[in-house]
Design a protein around this motif. Structure first.
Motif, PDB file in Angstrom:
ATOM      1  N   ASN A  63     -28.833 -29.578   4.432  1.00  0.00           N
ATOM      2  CA  ASN A  63     -27.515 -30.193   4.339  1.00  0.00           C
ATOM      3  C   ASN A  63     -26.610 -29.816   5.509  1.00  0.00           C
ATOM      4  O   ASN A  63     -25.409 -29.995   5.425  1.00  0.00           O
ATOM      5  N   ALA A  64     -27.155 -29.275   6.616  1.00  0.00           N
ATOM      6  CA  ALA A  64     -26.356 -28.976   7.808  1.00  0.00           C
ATOM      7  C   ALA A  64     -25.932 -30.296   8.437  1.00  0.00           C
ATOM      8  O   ALA A  64     -26.756 -31.055   8.930  1.00  0.00           O
ATOM      9  N   THR A  65     -24.661 -30.577   8.382  1.00  0.00           N
ATOM     10  CA  THR A  65     -24.175 -31.875   8.850  1.00  0.00           C
ATOM     11  C   THR A  65     -23.121 -31.783   9.937  1.00  0.00           C
ATOM     12  O   THR A  65     -22.556 -32.800  10.312  1.00  0.00           O
ATOM     13  N   SER A  66     -22.840 -30.596  10.445  1.00  0.00           N
ATOM     14  CA  SER A  66     -21.799 -30.443  11.469  1.00  0.00           C
ATOM     15  C   SER A  66     -22.345 -29.732  12.689  1.00  0.00           C
ATOM     16  O   SER A  66     -23.208 -28.860  12.583  1.00  0.00           O
ATOM     17  N   GLU A  67     -21.819 -30.116  13.843  1.00  0.00           N
ATOM     18  CA  GLU A  67     -22.166 -29.456  15.098  1.00  0.00           C
ATOM     19  C   GLU A  67     -20.894 -29.223  15.910  1.00  0.00           C
ATOM     20  O   GLU A  67     -20.010 -30.078  15.948  1.00  0.00           O
ATOM     21  N   VAL A  68     -20.825 -28.068  16.536  1.00  0.00           N
ATOM     22  CA  VAL A  68     -19.766 -27.758  17.492  1.00  0.00           C
ATOM     23  C   VAL A  68     -20.453 -27.447  18.806  1.00  0.00           C
ATOM     24  O   VAL A  68     -21.385 -26.644  18.852  1.00  0.00           O
ATOM     25  N   LYS A  69     -20.000 -28.113  19.885  1.00  0.00           N
ATOM     26  CA  LYS A  69     -20.677 -27.982  21.178  1.00  0.00           C
ATOM     27  C   LYS A  69     -19.658 -27.797  22.298  1.00  0.00           C
ATOM     28  O   LYS A  69     -18.538 -28.293  22.216  1.00  0.00           O
ATOM     29  N   LEU A  70     -20.095 -27.107  23.348  1.00  0.00           N
ATOM     30  CA  LEU A  70     -19.271 -26.860  24.518  1.00  0.00           C
ATOM     31  C   LEU A  70     -20.048 -27.332  25.744  1.00  0.00           C
ATOM     32  O   LEU A  70     -21.219 -26.993  25.909  1.00  0.00           O
ATOM     33  N   ASN A  71     -19.387 -28.108  26.596  1.00  0.00           N
ATOM     34  CA  ASN A  71     -20.028 -28.638  27.791  1.00  0.00           C
ATOM     35  C   ASN A  71     -20.047 -27.550  28.866  1.00  0.00           C
ATOM     36  O   ASN A  71     -19.027 -27.248  29.481  1.00  0.00           O
ATOM     37  N   ALA A  72     -21.205 -26.947  29.089  1.00  0.00           N
ATOM     38  CA  ALA A  72     -21.348 -25.852  30.046  1.00  0.00           C
ATOM     39  C   ALA A  72     -21.140 -26.332  31.482  1.00  0.00           C
ATOM     40  O   ALA A  72     -20.617 -25.592  32.312  1.00  0.00           O
TER      41      ALA A  72
END
Length: 184
Positions: free
Chosen positions: A30-39
């Motif tokens: 049920n993992a439905t979220s992502e947080v990402k950073l543009n390196a």
């Protein structure tokens, strides 16, 4: 800049401590979220963060926010906010090759020079203007996912501004990313 570094450090510590439970961490179904950073943009002087909500194994909705902190980049672009929809074609849940449709609210700083004055009549007049526009575009890329939830992406997109079409404003906008993040 200090806040950005502290946030990334805190996220890394949280992820590392969660991964040391003695078992191999698996991504919850049920993992439905992502947080990402543009390196890539962090290296060149801009903060670009993304949140994505995964609708199902083949699609997701997200929003990306770009804000420059380096003066050289800030001279050209003020910010952009870009909501998007992605369609995934991989074997893993919401991973692999993807196609993206996006909108982009963008603001640029445009400098124009008035050369109507001659050298004898007076100086050349320099004018700065902030131009806000909205673009629609398409993109493509790839997303890779580890069993512990780390996410890596390579992406590219191009769009066209819909308003402010003149000699002063930019007609096309682009998105480029080498992105790292975490799925939870």
């Amino acid at each position: 800049m200090k806040k950005i570094i502290l946030t990334v450090l805190a996220l890394s510590i949280f992820i590392t401590s969660k991964a040391q439970d003695g078992e191999t961490p698996e991504i919850a179904d049920n993992a439905t979220s992502e947080v990402k950073l543009n390196a890539l943009f962090m290296v060149v002087g801009a903060f670009d963060v993304t949140y994505e909500y995964l609708l199902n194994q083949e699609s997701g909705l997200g929003i990306e926010v770009f804000v420059p902190f380096d003066e050289e980049i800030r001279d050209d672009i003020n910010y952009y906010v870009s909501p998007y929809y992605r369609l995934y074609f991989g074997k893993k849940y919401a991973a692999g090759f993807f196609l993206e449709g996006f909108g982009m609210l963008n603001s640029i700083k445009e400098t124009t020079f008035d050369f109507s004055q001659t050298v004898f009549d007076g100086p050349v007049i320099e004018r700065e203007e902030n131009i806000t526009d909205f673009a629609l575009g398409i993109g493509l890329g790839g997303k890779w996912l580890t069993n512990s939830g780390f996410v890596g992406e390579l992406s590219f997109g191009i769009g066209r501004n819909l308003f402010n079409s003149s000699d002063v404003s930019e007609d096309f906008v682009g998105k480029l990313g080498i992105t790292l993040g975490y799925r939870f």
